[in-house]
Design a protein around this motif. Structure first.
Motif, mmCIF file in Angstrom:
data_model
loop_
_atom_site.group_PDB
_atom_site.id
_atom_site.type_symbol
_atom_site.label_atom_id
_atom_site.label_comp_id
_atom_site.label_asym_id
_atom_site.label_seq_id
_atom_site.Cartn_x
_atom_site.Cartn_y
_atom_site.Cartn_z
ATOM 1 N N THR A 100 2.027 -2.320 2.139
ATOM 2 C CA THR A 100 2.356 -1.747 3.436
ATOM 3 C C THR A 100 3.053 -0.399 3.257
ATOM 4 O OG1 THR A 100 4.555 -2.741 3.591
ATOM 5 C CG2 THR A 100 2.693 -4.089 4.321
ATOM 6 N N ARG A 101 3.169 0.360 4.345
ATOM 7 C CA ARG A 101 3.893 1.630 4.275
ATOM 8 C C ARG A 101 5.348 1.391 3.885
ATOM 9 N NH1 ARG A 101 2.849 4.967 9.664
ATOM 10 N NH2 ARG A 101 4.214 6.424 8.525
ATOM 11 N N GLY A 103 6.397 -1.083 2.075
ATOM 12 C CA GLY A 103 6.383 -1.407 0.651
ATOM 13 C C GLY A 103 6.315 -0.162 -0.215
ATOM 14 N N GLY A 104 5.519 0.815 0.225
ATOM 15 C CA GLY A 104 5.439 2.073 -0.514
ATOM 16 C C GLY A 104 6.764 2.803 -0.512
ATOM 17 N N ALA A 105 7.456 2.787 0.642
ATOM 18 C CA ALA A 105 8.765 3.443 0.714
ATOM 19 C C ALA A 105 9.788 2.717 -0.146
ATOM 20 C CB ALA A 105 9.233 3.491 2.168
ATOM 21 N N ALA A 106 9.727 1.380 -0.156
ATOM 22 C CA ALA A 106 10.685 0.604 -0.946
ATOM 23 C C ALA A 106 10.553 0.903 -2.430
ATOM 24 C CB ALA A 106 10.481 -0.885 -0.682
ATOM 25 N N ARG A 107 9.335 1.172 -2.878
ATOM 26 C CA ARG A 107 9.108 1.434 -4.306
ATOM 27 C C ARG A 107 9.688 2.777 -4.749
ATOM 28 N NH1 ARG A 107 5.103 -0.928 -7.322
ATOM 29 N NH2 ARG A 107 4.153 1.083 -7.854
ATOM 30 N N LEU A 153 6.199 -4.678 -0.804
ATOM 31 C CA LEU A 153 5.746 -5.504 0.315
ATOM 32 C C LEU A 153 4.240 -5.339 0.475
ATOM 33 C CD1 LEU A 153 6.899 -7.313 2.651
ATOM 34 C CD2 LEU A 153 6.826 -5.264 4.081
ATOM 35 N N HIS A 154 3.535 -6.467 0.462
ATOM 36 C CA HIS A 154 2.082 -6.478 0.648
ATOM 37 C C HIS A 154 1.713 -7.312 1.876
ATOM 38 C CE1 HIS A 154 0.379 -4.728 -3.163
ATOM 39 N NE2 HIS A 154 1.657 -4.823 -3.470
ATOM 40 N N PRO A 187 7.605 -9.561 11.023
ATOM 41 C CA PRO A 187 6.734 -10.232 11.994
ATOM 42 C C PRO A 187 5.303 -10.418 11.509
ATOM 43 C CG PRO A 187 8.088 -8.561 13.076
ATOM 44 C CD PRO A 187 8.270 -8.379 11.608
ATOM 45 N N GLU A 188 4.782 -9.447 10.772
ATOM 46 C CA GLU A 188 3.420 -9.565 10.267
ATOM 47 C C GLU A 188 3.428 -10.325 8.936
ATOM 48 O OE1 GLU A 188 0.905 -8.809 12.133
ATOM 49 O OE2 GLU A 188 2.379 -8.147 13.604
ATOM 50 N N PRO A 189 2.519 -11.287 8.754
ATOM 51 C CA PRO A 189 2.484 -12.051 7.509
ATOM 52 C C PRO A 189 2.450 -11.137 6.293
ATOM 53 C CG PRO A 189 1.027 -13.045 9.122
ATOM 54 C CD PRO A 189 1.493 -11.740 9.722
ATOM 55 N N SER A 190 3.306 -11.448 5.323
ATOM 56 C CA SER A 190 3.439 -10.549 4.174
ATOM 57 C C SER A 190 4.055 -11.266 2.991
ATOM 58 C CB SER A 190 4.311 -9.339 4.558
ATOM 59 O OG SER A 190 5.595 -9.767 4.975
ATOM 60 N N LEU A 191 3.941 -10.613 1.840
ATOM 61 C CA LEU A 191 4.564 -11.089 0.608
ATOM 62 C C LEU A 191 5.493 -10.002 0.106
ATOM 63 C CD1 LEU A 191 4.467 -13.360 -1.718
ATOM 64 C CD2 LEU A 191 3.077 -11.656 -2.929
ATOM 65 N N ALA A 192 6.780 -10.314 -0.024
ATOM 66 C CA ALA A 192 7.782 -9.341 -0.461
ATOM 67 C C ALA A 192 8.228 -9.645 -1.885
ATOM 68 C CB ALA A 192 8.989 -9.372 0.468
#
Length: 206
Positions: A100-101, A103-107, A153-154, A187-192
Motif C-alpha cells: 500500500t502507499r 506501506g511504502g511510506a513506512a519503509r 503494509l500489503h 479498515p481495508e484487509p491487510s497484512l502489516a
C-alpha cells in the motif's frame, strides 16, 4: 516493577461480508517463542481469543479484551503471497496483493525509529487521521502502555474464511472497527509487518 514484552512479526486484519472479523498475529519473536494467535469478533460482537497454550492465552487476555478464550491447535504459514491459518473453528486462505502507499511510506522510516515508543507516541494522532480507528500508541488493560510499530503494509486481495465450517462470505472492509484494545487494524484487509511493545506492570494469570 515495570516490565517490557516484545512481539515481532506480522498482523493480518480480515473482514467478511457476514460481519465476522479476524485479527491474526504471526509472531517470529514473542515472550513464548514463535507464536500464532487469532482474535475473532463474531457478527454479534462476541470477542473470542484463539490461543495455542493456556500460558499464551492468559497473557494475551490480560492485555486485550475478550468475552471468551479458547485454547486450540494453531497452524499458520505465510509464503509466496499466500496466508494460510487453521485455528480451531477459524480457517483462512488469503492472497496478498501489492504494498500500500502507507506501506511504502513506512519503509522510508529507519526501523530503529519506526518501532521506538517515543516516535510511536508522536505519530499516533496522525495515524488515527489517516486510518480511522488505528492508533500506534495507547493504554492497554491494567494501565499498561502498548505501541505498534508498522514497517510495511500489503493489501489482502482475496480470502476464503470459514467459522465452524460455515463460509463467512467474501472479503469485506473491517467495519465497525474491532474492539479488542485501544487500536483497530486498518479498515481495508491487510497484512502489516509490525513490532508490538507492551510496557507496564507484570502480567499475572487470570
Amino acid at each position: 516493577m515495570n516490565q517490557r514484552w516484545i512481539f515481532d512479526g506480522h498482523i493480518a486484519g480480515i473482514g467478511t461480508a457476514s460481519g465476522l472479523r479476524a485479527v491474526v498475529g504471526l509472531w517470529a519473536q514473542s515472550p513464548f517463542g514463535p507464536l500464532t494467535d487469532a482474535m475473532v469478533q463474531l457478527p454479534s460482537g462476541h470477542r473470542i481469543l484463539l490461543a495455542p497454550t493456556e500460558e499464551a492465552g492468559s497473557f494475551i487476555g490480560a492485555v486485550y479484551n475478550f468475552d471468551e478464550t479458547r485454547v486450540v491447535p494453531l497452524a499458520a504459514s505465510l509464503a509466496a503471497g499466500q496466508l494460510n491459518v487453521d485455528a480451531g473453528p477459524l480457517r483462512i486462505r488469503a492472497g496478498l496483493g501489492g504494498r500500500t502507499r502507507l506501506g511504502g511510506a513506512a519503509r522510508l522510516v529507519p526501523r530503529a525509529l519506526a518501532v521506538h515508543p517515543r516516535w510511536l507516541r508522536a505519530v499516533s494522532p496522525l495515524a488515527a487521521r489517516i486510518l480511522p480507528g488505528v492508533h500506534t500508541a495507547g493504554t492497554a488493560k491494567g494501565g499498561r502502555q502498548e505501541y505498534y510499530g508498522v514497517t510495511d503494509l500489503h493489501r489482502i486481495d482475496s480470502a476464503s474464511v470459514s467459522w465452524d465450517g460455515t463460509d463467512a462470505g467474501p472479503l469485506a472492509a473491517i467495519r465497525p472497527a474491532v474492539g479488542f484494545g485501544f487500536s483497530s487494524v486498518p479498515p481495508e484487509p491487510s497484512l502489516a509487518r509490525v513490532r508490538t511493545t507492551i510496557e507496564g506492570a507484570p502480567v499475572t494469570p487470570r
